[in-house]
Design a protein around this motif. Structure first.
Motif, PDB file in Angstrom:
ATOM      1  N   ALA A   7      19.146 -12.972   3.869  1.00  0.00           N
ATOM      2  CA  ALA A   7      17.854 -13.224   3.223  1.00  0.00           C
ATOM      3  C   ALA A   7      16.773 -12.276   3.744  1.00  0.00           C
ATOM      4  N   ALA A   8      17.182 -11.082   4.158  1.00  0.00           N
ATOM      5  CA  ALA A   8      16.266 -10.120   4.764  1.00  0.00           C
ATOM      6  C   ALA A   8      15.158  -9.682   3.814  1.00  0.00           C
ATOM      7  N   PHE A   9      15.461  -9.540   2.536  1.00  0.00           N
ATOM      8  CA  PHE A   9      14.443  -9.077   1.588  1.00  0.00           C
ATOM      9  C   PHE A   9      13.282 -10.068   1.515  1.00  0.00           C
ATOM     10  N   ASP A  10      13.545 -11.325   1.824  1.00  0.00           N
ATOM     11  CA  ASP A  10      12.508 -12.348   1.762  1.00  0.00           C
ATOM     12  C   ASP A  10      11.531 -12.270   2.928  1.00  0.00           C
ATOM     13  N   THR A  11      11.862 -11.509   3.968  1.00  0.00           N
ATOM     14  CA  THR A  11      11.036 -11.461   5.174  1.00  0.00           C
ATOM     15  C   THR A  11      10.063 -10.292   5.202  1.00  0.00           C
ATOM     16  N   VAL A  12      10.077  -9.445   4.197  1.00  0.00           N
ATOM     17  CA  VAL A  12       9.243  -8.247   4.186  1.00  0.00           C
ATOM     18  C   VAL A  12       7.785  -8.632   3.914  1.00  0.00           C
ATOM     19  N   ASP A  13       6.945  -8.480   4.932  1.00  0.00           N
ATOM     20  CA  ASP A  13       5.523  -8.778   4.814  1.00  0.00           C
ATOM     21  C   ASP A  13       4.831  -7.602   4.125  1.00  0.00           C
ATOM     22  N   HIS A  14       4.112  -7.861   3.052  1.00  0.00           N
ATOM     23  CA  HIS A  14       3.494  -6.801   2.263  1.00  0.00           C
ATOM     24  C   HIS A  14       2.491  -5.973   3.057  1.00  0.00           C
ATOM     25  N   ASN A  15       1.673  -6.619   3.896  1.00  0.00           N
ATOM     26  CA  ASN A  15       0.674  -5.881   4.664  1.00  0.00           C
ATOM     27  C   ASN A  15       1.334  -4.944   5.677  1.00  0.00           C
ATOM     28  N   ILE A  16       2.378  -5.413   6.344  1.00  0.00           N
ATOM     29  CA  ILE A  16       3.102  -4.569   7.298  1.00  0.00           C
ATOM     30  C   ILE A  16       3.778  -3.426   6.561  1.00  0.00           C
ATOM     31  N   LEU A  17       4.407  -3.727   5.422  1.00  0.00           N
ATOM     32  CA  LEU A  17       5.060  -2.682   4.636  1.00  0.00           C
ATOM     33  C   LEU A  17       4.059  -1.616   4.210  1.00  0.00           C
ATOM     34  N   LEU A  18       2.905  -2.027   3.751  1.00  0.00           N
ATOM     35  CA  LEU A  18       1.882  -1.064   3.326  1.00  0.00           C
ATOM     36  C   LEU A  18       1.429  -0.186   4.489  1.00  0.00           C
ATOM     37  N   SER A  19       1.244  -0.783   5.666  1.00  0.00           N
ATOM     38  CA  SER A  19       0.817   0.032   6.815  1.00  0.00           C
ATOM     39  C   SER A  19       1.924   1.007   7.221  1.00  0.00           C
ATOM     40  N   LEU A  20       3.186   0.597   7.114  1.00  0.00           N
ATOM     41  CA  LEU A  20       4.297   1.509   7.415  1.00  0.00           C
ATOM     42  C   LEU A  20       4.376   2.641   6.393  1.00  0.00           C
ATOM     43  N   LEU A  21       4.200   2.314   5.128  1.00  0.00           N
ATOM     44  CA  LEU A  21       4.220   3.345   4.088  1.00  0.00           C
ATOM     45  C   LEU A  21       3.101   4.361   4.294  1.00  0.00           C
ATOM     46  N   ARG A  22       1.950   3.871   4.726  1.00  0.00           N
ATOM     47  CA  ARG A  22       0.813   4.759   4.947  1.00  0.00           C
ATOM     48  C   ARG A  22       0.989   5.587   6.229  1.00  0.00           C
ATOM     49  N   ASP A  23       1.286   4.914   7.339  1.00  0.00           N
ATOM     50  CA  ASP A  23       1.278   5.577   8.641  1.00  0.00           C
ATOM     51  C   ASP A  23       2.576   6.312   8.966  1.00  0.00           C
ATOM     52  N   PRO A  35      11.629  -7.774  -4.356  1.00  0.00           N
ATOM     53  CA  PRO A  35      12.537  -8.381  -5.333  1.00  0.00           C
ATOM     54  C   PRO A  35      13.967  -7.844  -5.271  1.00  0.00           C
ATOM     55  N   GLN A  36      14.918  -8.762  -5.159  1.00  0.00           N
ATOM     56  CA  GLN A  36      16.318  -8.375  -5.290  1.00  0.00           C
ATOM     57  C   GLN A  36      16.567  -8.138  -6.770  1.00  0.00           C
ATOM     58  N   GLY A  37      17.239  -7.056  -7.055  1.00  0.00           N
ATOM     59  CA  GLY A  37      17.489  -6.698  -8.437  1.00  0.00           C
ATOM     60  C   GLY A  37      16.541  -5.607  -8.910  1.00  0.00           C
ATOM     61  N   SER A  38      15.569  -5.249  -8.047  1.00  0.00           N
ATOM     62  CA  SER A  38      14.654  -4.170  -8.408  1.00  0.00           C
ATOM     63  C   SER A  38      15.157  -2.849  -7.856  1.00  0.00           C
ATOM     64  N   VAL A  39      14.657  -1.760  -8.398  1.00  0.00           N
ATOM     65  CA  VAL A  39      15.003  -0.428  -7.917  1.00  0.00           C
ATOM     66  C   VAL A  39      14.324  -0.181  -6.571  1.00  0.00           C
ATOM     67  N   LEU A  40      13.085  -0.624  -6.425  1.00  0.00           N
ATOM     68  CA  LEU A  40      12.324  -0.349  -5.216  1.00  0.00           C
ATOM     69  C   LEU A  40      12.622  -1.298  -4.060  1.00  0.00           C
ATOM     70  N   GLY A  41      13.182  -2.473  -4.327  1.00  0.00           N
ATOM     71  CA  GLY A  41      13.438  -3.451  -3.271  1.00  0.00           C
ATOM     72  C   GLY A  41      14.213  -2.885  -2.088  1.00  0.00           C
ATOM     73  N   PRO A  42      15.394  -2.302  -2.310  1.00  0.00           N
ATOM     74  CA  PRO A  42      16.140  -1.744  -1.178  1.00  0.00           C
ATOM     75  C   PRO A  42      15.396  -0.615  -0.469  1.00  0.00           C
ATOM     76  N   LEU A  43      14.706   0.221  -1.215  1.00  0.00           N
ATOM     77  CA  LEU A  43      13.960   1.325  -0.623  1.00  0.00           C
ATOM     78  C   LEU A  43      12.808   0.801   0.233  1.00  0.00           C
ATOM     79  N   GLU A  44      12.111  -0.211  -0.260  1.00  0.00           N
ATOM     80  CA  GLU A  44      11.042  -0.825   0.524  1.00  0.00           C
ATOM     81  C   GLU A  44      11.606  -1.459   1.795  1.00  0.00           C
ATOM     82  N   PHE A  45      12.771  -2.069   1.693  1.00  0.00           N
ATOM     83  CA  PHE A  45      13.382  -2.672   2.879  1.00  0.00           C
ATOM     84  C   PHE A  45      13.764  -1.614   3.907  1.00  0.00           C
TER      85      PHE A  45
END
Length: 179
Positions: free
Chosen positions: A94-110, A150-160
């Motif tokens: 259930a790892a995809f369910d644990t991705v915090d959007h704010n943390i992900l955004l800061s990682l994508l930026r920094d 989202p599981q089933g999305s193109v970006l989900g695995p990449l975001e993870f």
């Protein structure tokens, strides 16, 4: 976004809740846009060598098989050299369910140097999401979503992959401390 549970494997008991995986039903347009964004992000990450060396996802000439062979090779060489060897495996259930959007955004930026339009797009994509579950013809009310991809999305695995990228740094530090 609508989410429908799907049995993970025909061998699992469909009565048990843990036998299901939440699959997001996404619009066709969302999938097309997701593919364009994924292609550009991967190109950017590959150009600047931003993905972890041992991460096989979205890397040309890499696969799960090459990763397993690499780990096996490293273990064999370590044993041949008389070194003590430790293998740590993580169960990311259930790892995809644990991705915090704010943390992900800061990682994508920094960490991935996504700035300006690219960062703004990811921020828009992840903000104000809502989710509803559909099961047996019944739909729940929508509720806000501030974590998960989202599981089933193109970006989900990449975001993870982006979200868990720094695990390789933790492993490298641990390896350095052991040596």
């Amino acid at each position: 976004m609508l989410v429908q549970p799907r049995v993970k494997s025909p061998a699992l008991d469909p009565v048990q809740l843990k036998s299901y995986r939440p699959i997001s039903k996404l619009l066709y347009v969302s999938k097309v846009v997701g593919r364009v964004v994924a292609k550009r992000f991967i190109s950017h990450a590959n150009t600047y060598e931003l993905l972890p060396t041992h991460q096989p996802v979205y890397r040309q000439h890499h696969s799960t098989e090459t990763t397993i062979l690499s780990v096996h090779n490293d273990l064999v060489h370590a044993v041949d050299d008389g070194k003590v060897t430790i293998l740590v495996l993580l169960d990311l259930n259930a790892a995809f369910d644990t991705v915090d959007h704010n943390i992900l955004l800061s990682l994508l930026r920094d960490r991935f140097s996504n700035e300006n339009a690219a960062y703004n797009w990811f921020q828009s994509y992840l903000s104000d999401q809502q989710q509803s579950f559909v099961y047996d013809g019944q739909q729940t009310t929508f509720f806000p979503l501030d974590c998960s991809v989202p599981q089933g999305s193109v970006l989900g695995p990449l975001e993870f992959v982006a979200y868990t990228d720094d695990i390789s740094d933790v492993v490298a530090l641990a390896k350095h401390d052991i040596n």
